[in-house]
Design a protein around this motif. Structure first.
Motif, PDB file in Angstrom:
ATOM      1  N   LYS A   2     -26.932 -16.320  60.249  1.00 30.22           N
ATOM      2  CA  LYS A   2     -25.538 -16.609  60.276  1.00 30.22           C
ATOM      3  C   LYS A   2     -24.689 -15.725  59.328  1.00 30.22           C
ATOM      4  CE  LYS A   2     -26.653 -21.589  60.485  1.00 30.22           C
ATOM      5  NZ  LYS A   2     -26.636 -22.659  59.770  1.00 30.22           N
ATOM      6  N   ASN A   3     -23.530 -15.239  59.854  1.00 28.21           N
ATOM      7  CA  ASN A   3     -22.608 -14.076  59.261  1.00 28.21           C
ATOM      8  C   ASN A   3     -23.482 -13.053  58.759  1.00 28.21           C
ATOM      9  OD1 ASN A   3     -20.273 -16.151  59.584  1.00 28.21           O
ATOM     10  ND2 ASN A   3     -21.355 -17.416  58.016  1.00 28.21           N
ATOM     11  N   ILE A   4     -24.159 -12.311  59.431  1.00 26.35           N
ATOM     12  CA  ILE A   4     -24.832 -11.110  58.950  1.00 26.35           C
ATOM     13  C   ILE A   4     -23.841 -10.083  58.831  1.00 26.35           C
ATOM     14  CG2 ILE A   4     -26.968  -9.778  59.125  1.00 26.35           C
ATOM     15  CD1 ILE A   4     -27.666 -12.514  58.576  1.00 26.35           C
ATOM     16  N   SER A   5     -23.832  -9.462  57.491  1.00 32.93           N
ATOM     17  CA  SER A   5     -23.042  -8.266  57.449  1.00 32.93           C
ATOM     18  C   SER A   5     -24.043  -7.050  56.707  1.00 32.93           C
ATOM     19  CB  SER A   5     -21.634  -8.483  56.815  1.00 32.93           C
ATOM     20  OG  SER A   5     -21.237  -9.247  57.391  1.00 32.93           O
ATOM     21  N   ILE A   6     -23.772  -6.025  57.008  1.00 31.23           N
ATOM     22  CA  ILE A   6     -24.307  -4.959  56.214  1.00 31.23           C
ATOM     23  C   ILE A   6     -23.552  -3.432  56.440  1.00 31.23           C
ATOM     24  CG2 ILE A   6     -26.014  -4.042  58.235  1.00 31.23           C
ATOM     25  CD1 ILE A   6     -28.241  -3.837  55.968  1.00 31.23           C
ATOM     26  N   SER A   7     -23.638  -2.877  55.268  1.00 30.99           N
ATOM     27  CA  SER A   7     -23.087  -1.467  55.132  1.00 30.99           C
ATOM     28  C   SER A   7     -24.026  -0.530  54.729  1.00 30.99           C
ATOM     29  CB  SER A   7     -21.825  -1.452  53.976  1.00 30.99           C
ATOM     30  OG  SER A   7     -20.841  -2.622  54.623  1.00 30.99           O
ATOM     31  N   PHE A   8     -23.664   0.768  55.221  1.00 26.18           N
ATOM     32  CA  PHE A   8     -24.276   2.094  54.879  1.00 26.18           C
ATOM     33  C   PHE A   8     -23.441   2.900  54.313  1.00 26.18           C
ATOM     34  CE2 PHE A   8     -26.777  -0.195  58.197  1.00 26.18           C
ATOM     35  CZ  PHE A   8     -28.548  -0.144  57.382  1.00 26.18           C
ATOM     36  N   GLU A  54     -27.245 -15.372  56.041  1.00 22.15           N
ATOM     37  CA  GLU A  54     -28.362 -16.294  56.027  1.00 22.15           C
ATOM     38  C   GLU A  54     -29.102 -16.116  57.452  1.00 22.15           C
ATOM     39  OE1 GLU A  54     -26.477 -20.171  55.863  1.00 22.15           O
ATOM     40  OE2 GLU A  54     -25.668 -19.631  53.948  1.00 22.15           O
ATOM     41  N   ILE A  55     -30.695 -16.469  57.059  1.00 20.42           N
ATOM     42  CA  ILE A  55     -31.476 -16.545  58.094  1.00 20.42           C
ATOM     43  C   ILE A  55     -32.183 -17.869  58.120  1.00 20.42           C
ATOM     44  CG2 ILE A  55     -33.577 -15.609  59.338  1.00 20.42           C
ATOM     45  CD1 ILE A  55     -32.746 -12.812  57.992  1.00 20.42           C
ATOM     46  N   TRP A  56     -32.080 -18.756  59.330  1.00 22.34           N
ATOM     47  CA  TRP A  56     -32.711 -19.971  59.229  1.00 22.34           C
ATOM     48  C   TRP A  56     -33.539 -20.087  60.492  1.00 22.34           C
ATOM     49  CZ3 TRP A  56     -30.914 -24.453  56.916  1.00 22.34           C
ATOM     50  CH2 TRP A  56     -29.767 -24.321  55.929  1.00 22.34           C
ATOM     51  N   MET A  57     -34.821 -20.644  59.924  1.00 26.44           N
ATOM     52  CA  MET A  57     -35.902 -20.856  61.164  1.00 26.44           C
ATOM     53  C   MET A  57     -36.035 -22.316  61.062  1.00 26.44           C
ATOM     54  SD  MET A  57     -38.485 -17.425  60.796  1.00 26.44           S
ATOM     55  CE  MET A  57     -39.383 -17.832  62.013  1.00 26.44           C
ATOM     56  N   GLU A  58     -36.246 -22.909  62.068  1.00 21.91           N
ATOM     57  CA  GLU A  58     -36.422 -24.383  62.317  1.00 21.91           C
ATOM     58  C   GLU A  58     -36.078 -25.179  61.304  1.00 21.91           C
ATOM     59  OE1 GLU A  58     -40.861 -24.231  62.326  1.00 21.91           O
ATOM     60  OE2 GLU A  58     -41.130 -23.519  64.387  1.00 21.91           O
ATOM     61  N   GLY A  59     -34.615 -25.201  61.263  1.00 18.19           N
ATOM     62  CA  GLY A  59     -33.671 -25.993  60.496  1.00 18.19           C
ATOM     63  C   GLY A  59     -33.945 -26.008  59.008  1.00 18.19           C
ATOM     64  N   ARG A  60     -34.380 -24.653  58.350  1.00 16.24           N
ATOM     65  CA  ARG A  60     -34.495 -24.543  56.918  1.00 16.24           C
ATOM     66  C   ARG A  60     -34.351 -22.955  56.754  1.00 16.24           C
ATOM     67  NH1 ARG A  60     -39.572 -22.439  54.978  1.00 16.24           N
ATOM     68  NH2 ARG A  60     -41.051 -22.223  56.289  1.00 16.24           N
ATOM     69  N   GLU A  61     -33.571 -22.503  55.752  1.00 15.40           N
ATOM     70  CA  GLU A  61     -33.184 -21.435  55.505  1.00 15.40           C
ATOM     71  C   GLU A  61     -34.541 -20.367  54.932  1.00 15.40           C
ATOM     72  OE1 GLU A  61     -29.883 -18.482  52.802  1.00 15.40           O
ATOM     73  OE2 GLU A  61     -29.982 -20.724  52.515  1.00 15.40           O
ATOM     74  N   VAL A  62     -34.413 -19.196  55.491  1.00 22.42           N
ATOM     75  CA  VAL A  62     -35.724 -18.490  54.834  1.00 22.42           C
ATOM     76  C   VAL A  62     -35.228 -17.067  54.322  1.00 22.42           C
ATOM     77  CG1 VAL A  62     -37.356 -19.435  56.524  1.00 22.42           C
ATOM     78  CG2 VAL A  62     -36.034 -17.132  57.005  1.00 22.42           C
ATOM     79  N   HIS A  63     -35.950 -16.642  53.243  1.00 20.37           N
ATOM     80  CA  HIS A  63     -35.570 -15.407  52.956  1.00 20.37           C
ATOM     81  C   HIS A  63     -36.595 -14.205  52.832  1.00 20.37           C
ATOM     82  CE1 HIS A  63     -32.593 -17.403  50.301  1.00 20.37           C
ATOM     83  NE2 HIS A  63     -33.385 -18.685  50.302  1.00 20.37           N
ATOM     84  N   ILE A  64     -36.035 -13.305  53.856  1.00 17.12           N
ATOM     85  CA  ILE A  64     -36.795 -12.211  54.208  1.00 17.12           C
ATOM     86  C   ILE A  64     -36.363 -10.991  53.428  1.00 17.12           C
ATOM     87  CG2 ILE A  64     -37.473 -10.985  56.406  1.00 17.12           C
ATOM     88  CD1 ILE A  64     -37.340 -13.384  57.899  1.00 17.12           C
ATOM     89  N   ARG A  65     -37.065 -10.437  52.857  1.00 14.41           N
ATOM     90  CA  ARG A  65     -36.725  -9.229  51.935  1.00 14.41           C
ATOM     91  C   ARG A  65     -37.854  -8.230  51.955  1.00 14.41           C
ATOM     92  NH1 ARG A  65     -31.231  -9.458  51.397  1.00 14.41           N
ATOM     93  NH2 ARG A  65     -30.773 -11.696  50.987  1.00 14.41           N
ATOM     94  N   SER A  66     -38.770  -8.269  53.072  1.00 13.52           N
ATOM     95  CA  SER A  66     -39.655  -7.397  53.354  1.00 13.52           C
ATOM     96  C   SER A  66     -40.223  -7.296  54.623  1.00 13.52           C
ATOM     97  CB  SER A  66     -40.805  -7.365  52.240  1.00 13.52           C
ATOM     98  OG  SER A  66     -41.728  -8.335  52.347  1.00 13.52           O
ATOM     99  N   GLU A  69     -42.965 -10.181  54.348  1.00 14.57           N
ATOM    100  CA  GLU A  69     -42.429 -11.470  54.655  1.00 14.57           C
ATOM    101  C   GLU A  69     -41.953 -11.853  56.075  1.00 14.57           C
ATOM    102  OE1 GLU A  69     -40.604 -11.742  50.259  1.00 14.57           O
ATOM    103  OE2 GLU A  69     -39.305 -11.561  51.825  1.00 14.57           O
ATOM    104  N   ALA A  70     -41.185 -10.916  56.812  1.00 14.74           N
ATOM    105  CA  ALA A  70     -41.268 -11.232  58.162  1.00 14.74           C
ATOM    106  C   ALA A  70     -42.311 -11.698  58.951  1.00 14.74           C
ATOM    107  CB  ALA A  70     -40.407 -10.049  58.642  1.00 14.74           C
ATOM    108  N   LYS A  71     -43.610 -10.823  58.684  1.00 14.27           N
ATOM    109  CA  LYS A  71     -44.664 -10.867  59.551  1.00 14.27           C
ATOM    110  C   LYS A  71     -45.414 -12.357  59.003  1.00 14.27           C
ATOM    111  CE  LYS A  71     -45.729  -6.205  60.516  1.00 14.27           C
ATOM    112  NZ  LYS A  71     -46.400  -4.899  60.199  1.00 14.27           N
ATOM    113  N   ASP A  72     -45.161 -12.588  57.746  1.00 14.32           N
ATOM    114  CA  ASP A  72     -45.899 -13.894  57.309  1.00 14.32           C
ATOM    115  C   ASP A  72     -45.058 -15.035  57.954  1.00 14.32           C
ATOM    116  OD1 ASP A  72     -47.626 -12.473  55.845  1.00 14.32           O
ATOM    117  OD2 ASP A  72     -46.291 -12.838  53.859  1.00 14.32           O
ATOM    118  N   TYR A  73     -43.843 -15.070  58.333  1.00 13.75           N
ATOM    119  CA  TYR A  73     -43.046 -16.190  59.277  1.00 13.75           C
ATOM    120  C   TYR A  73     -43.210 -15.893  60.644  1.00 13.75           C
ATOM    121  CZ  TYR A  73     -40.260 -17.412  55.255  1.00 13.75           C
ATOM    122  OH  TYR A  73     -39.828 -17.949  54.030  1.00 13.75           O
ATOM    123  N   GLY A  74     -44.221 -14.872  61.230  1.00 13.21           N
ATOM    124  CA  GLY A  74     -44.512 -14.801  62.539  1.00 13.21           C
ATOM    125  C   GLY A  74     -43.425 -13.956  63.334  1.00 13.21           C
TER     126      GLY A  74
END
Length: 496
Positions: A2-8, A54-66, A69-74
């Motif tokens: 949701k509302n993902i923004s990023i700048s370089f 924000e990133i949400w999986m199955e109705g709850r917000e998750v925090h992926i910063r590596s 962590e992403a692989k731990d969430y599958g």
């Protein structure tokens, strides 16, 4: 998401992008090169951490910063450039089980190698991959490396699988094998996000489609609700123009000739000619020997033999450097590994083949002259980059390809060899590349255009050599043939 923004530095890559997908579906994520789709997926994979949203999986917000962590969430990602993700000196089994070895063996001292290879072999058997687990990755073909990467991704708990241009290096049969796996994963409840520029494939395998443009979300819909022409217009933001340029050019005498080219186990006694101002196609399926022939003609194979002539003069091509010195340029299939210096600036890449023009007394580099030449080429090719100092690794695939081509335009070679130049490139960038190829021919250059995309052979070449099993088995006038006839010869049909 949701509302993902990023700048370089110098560019806003994503602006308030929303994206969602469901379990058990295949979701196409497409857009022109530089649209932001790969950046969005890298955020999901934990590769970029300075994003907003924000990133949400199955109705709850998750925090992926590596990535861990992403692989731990599958969440598993198979990137387009396979050679950057595999360790060539390790075996197939070791590469497949690499994540398990790194993350699951803390405090353990021994590796049970037989069990590791047995488990890796089980994963591959599930995918119908016939590669020995103990074979070294450096001995694999590009297509086999791609399948090993996918096997690694599904070897762990996988809930979301992102495939970035997965079919680019695969043959038709290998693509069908991949699609069978995707369908099986869907049945198991895995969400597959499919990034590809091959629209017919998306319609075959995907349920939904999201289109991005200039770092923004444009549309999400059921893929059956959008025609291909509409998809392209959403990608480009304009009506689709004629893809292949229609120009009049004259073809002269034979300038480049190869006689009896042999590379044991790869190329079998190939003869070919290219006339001045002619675009000659080299058609064949994956594994036919096109890349190996291109490398042999460029002096990049130590085992290749045969005669190569330019303007009637026999060349001694002991190395790629010798080929460049004598007027031959190659834009290779694997642009990140062989075509560009990914860690260097755009300007350094564009001027790499002609540095002597910008040096004084053999060592002093005139940065102002280099910058001017690079900027002119950036403007000429329409390379999307914040400036000439930007690293090539931060450019999109299509813009990296333009850099790989641009450095040879500055070199002003006599013979240009293109090996799968549009692999992983969007429709807009493809049109730019086709235009460049035609402009080279109009300037009297010889062009050898190797591709497995038969529509490109028909659309851009004057004549075509068809390869099968390392040999040229047919020569055709493009104006007198069609895709069906070329495909017949590509598959070994029509042989007596």
């Amino acid at each position: 998401m949701k509302n993902i923004s990023i700048s370089f530095p110098g560019v806003k890559a994503l602006s308030n992008v929303d994206f969602q997908t469901a379990a058990g579906t295949a979701h196409a994520l497409i857009g022109a090169n530089g649209a932001g789709k790969s950046t969005l997926m890298k955020i999901l994979a934990g590769a970029y951490t300075h994003y907003e949203g924000e990133i949400w999986m199955e109705g709850r917000e998750v925090h992926i910063r590596s990535p861990k962590e992403a692989k731990d969430y599958g969440i598993q990602v198979v990137y387009q450039e396979v050679d950057t993700a595999l360790i060539p000196s390790l075996t197939v089994g070791e590469n497949i089980m690499l994540d398990r070895m790194v993350h699951d063996m803390k405090g353990k001292w021994l590796v049970r190698w037989n069990e590791l290879h047995k488990e890796a072999q089980t994963v591959m058997e599930r995918m119908n991959i016939g590669i020995p687990s103990r074979k070294a990755v450096k001995e694999l073909t590009l297509a086999e490396k791609q399948m090993v990467l996918i096997a690694r991704a599904v070897s762990r708990q996988c809930r979301i699988l992102v495939l970035d241009e997965p079919t680019a290096p695969l043959s038709h049969s290998e693509t069908e094998q991949l699609f069978m796996l995707v369908r099986k994963l869907k049945e198991e409840g895995v969400s597959v996000i499919f990034i590809s520029h091959r629209l017919p494939e998306l319609y075959e395998i995907c349920d939904e489609i999201t289109i991005m443009r200039d770092g923004q979300h444009i549309i999400t819909d059921q893929i059956v609700n959008l025609e291909q022409g509409s998809v392209v217009e959403h990608m480009l933001g304009t009506k689709m123009e004629q893809q292949f340029p229609k120009t009049e050019k004259s073809v002269g005498e034979v300038v480049f000739e190869a006689r009896g080219i042999v590379d044991p186990g790869k190329v079998n006694h190939v003869d070919l000619q290219i006339r001045k101002g002619e675009i000659v196609g080299l058609a064949g399926l994956v594994g036919a020997g096109k890349t190996e022939l291109c490398r042999a003609l460029f002096g990049a194979s130590a085992t290749a033999t045969g005669d190569i002539l330019l303007n009637g003069r026999k060349l001694r091509l002991s190395s790629p450097h010798a080929a460049v010195q004598q007027g031959i340029a190659l834009v290779p299939e694997e642009r990140r590994r062989e075509g560009v210096f990914v860690e260097e600036a755009v300007s350094a890449n564009l001027t790499a083949t002609v540095l002597s023009r910008f040096t004084a007394w053999g060592s002093w580099l005139s940065s102002s002259k280099e910058k001017q030449a690079a900027q002119e080429m950036i403007d000429s090719l329409g390379i999307k980059t914040p400036n000439e100092k930007a690293r090539v690794r931060n450019l999109s695939g299509g813009n990296q390809q333009k850099v790989a081509i641009g450095k040879w335009l500055l070199a002003d070679a006599d013979v240009y060899i293109f090996d799968e130049p549009t692999k992983g490139v969007d429709v807009g960038a493809k049109r730019d590349i086709f235009k460049l190829v035609h402009e080279l021919a109009e300037r009297g250059k010889c062009v050898l255009y190797a591709t497995s995309e038969l529509s490109e052979i028909i659309g851009i070449t004057d004549r075509v050599y068809v390869m099968y099993d390392g040999a040229v088995i047919q020569e055709l006038e493009t104006s007198s043939t069609d895709e069906e006839e070329i495909l017949l010869y590509c598959t070994g049909g029509g042989l007596t």
